[in-house]
Design a protein around this motif. Sequence first.
Motif, mmCIF file in Angstrom:
data_model
loop_
_atom_site.group_PDB
_atom_site.id
_atom_site.type_symbol
_atom_site.label_atom_id
_atom_site.label_comp_id
_atom_site.label_asym_id
_atom_site.label_seq_id
_atom_site.Cartn_x
_atom_site.Cartn_y
_atom_site.Cartn_z
ATOM 1 N N ASN A 1 -86.222 23.598 57.116
ATOM 2 C CA ASN A 1 -84.788 23.318 57.143
ATOM 3 C C ASN A 1 -84.088 24.244 58.130
ATOM 4 O O ASN A 1 -84.504 25.386 58.308
ATOM 5 N N VAL A 2 -83.020 23.751 58.730
ATOM 6 C CA VAL A 2 -82.148 24.563 59.570
ATOM 7 C C VAL A 2 -80.813 24.622 58.849
ATOM 8 O O VAL A 2 -80.188 23.591 58.584
ATOM 9 N N VAL A 3 -80.393 25.835 58.498
ATOM 10 C CA VAL A 3 -79.180 26.018 57.698
ATOM 11 C C VAL A 3 -78.211 26.954 58.422
ATOM 12 O O VAL A 3 -78.512 28.133 58.613
ATOM 13 N N HIS A 4 -77.078 26.404 58.807
ATOM 14 C CA HIS A 4 -75.961 27.161 59.375
ATOM 15 C C HIS A 4 -74.831 27.050 58.364
ATOM 16 O O HIS A 4 -74.542 25.960 57.869
ATOM 17 N N GLN A 5 -74.191 28.165 58.076
ATOM 18 C CA GLN A 5 -73.155 28.161 57.057
ATOM 19 C C GLN A 5 -72.113 29.219 57.364
ATOM 20 O O GLN A 5 -72.448 30.320 57.781
ATOM 21 N N THR A 6 -70.854 28.863 57.118
ATOM 22 C CA THR A 6 -69.783 29.853 57.107
ATOM 23 C C THR A 6 -69.137 29.785 55.731
ATOM 24 O O THR A 6 -69.181 28.752 55.063
ATOM 25 N N GLY A 7 -68.561 30.895 55.300
ATOM 26 C CA GLY A 7 -67.928 30.941 53.989
ATOM 27 C C GLY A 7 -68.941 31.009 52.865
ATOM 28 O O GLY A 7 -70.147 30.911 53.081
ATOM 29 N N GLY A 8 -68.449 31.205 51.669
ATOM 30 C CA GLY A 8 -69.311 31.254 50.491
ATOM 31 C C GLY A 8 -70.284 32.418 50.516
ATOM 32 O O GLY A 8 -70.017 33.462 51.100
ATOM 33 N N VAL A 9 -71.430 32.210 49.875
ATOM 34 C CA VAL A 9 -72.507 33.196 49.816
ATOM 35 C C VAL A 9 -73.746 32.592 50.468
ATOM 36 O O VAL A 9 -73.854 31.379 50.583
ATOM 37 N N PRO A 10 -74.714 33.406 50.880
ATOM 38 C CA PRO A 10 -75.913 32.850 51.500
ATOM 39 C C PRO A 10 -76.674 31.898 50.575
ATOM 40 O O PRO A 10 -76.663 32.048 49.351
#
Length: 170
Positions: free
Chosen positions: A90-99
């Motif tokens: 999987n490729v996971v890019h995220q902003t905000g929240g928690v990891p």
Amino acid sequence: RANRFLTFAGPAPRGTAIEYDYMQSGEIDANEVRGAAYASDAVSVFESSGIRLTGNDVDVDVAEPSAAAFTIGDALEGHDPGADNLVADNVVHQTGGVPAGVFGSTRNTVLERNCLTAGIQAYAYNGNTFVGVVIRNNVIDLGVSFVPDTSVIEGWDTNIDGTDCALVPR
């Protein structure tokens, strides 16, 4: 499998694109999850076993401070967090929240060959069982991760600290 999900908004707990809660098997494969202001985990695998979360491309903004791009193995206190789960490629890019992360396992929970640019969380959420967890050969931004005890995780030393998804071992 092979779907495209956009923002799912609404008051909590609404806001999840894919939710496999209390499942005994299932495949979440080759999906694209996008969007902003998610009010919950974008992909949730709550108290489930036998789940494959593979080959997904997740790029989300999470508005809920305690939510993540994906969660696996989380459970209510004293409940079974699940087993025999695979999170791979999987490729996971995220902003905000928690990891994104793994929050429990009774056995055989493997996270491998993922790119987690917003870090990872790996620990016994709610004090639940956290055994049989393997996290290996991933690219993870370790500077924003929360992993209080790497000694309980098999393969931890094979992970690469960074955000360049081209470095994920194949």
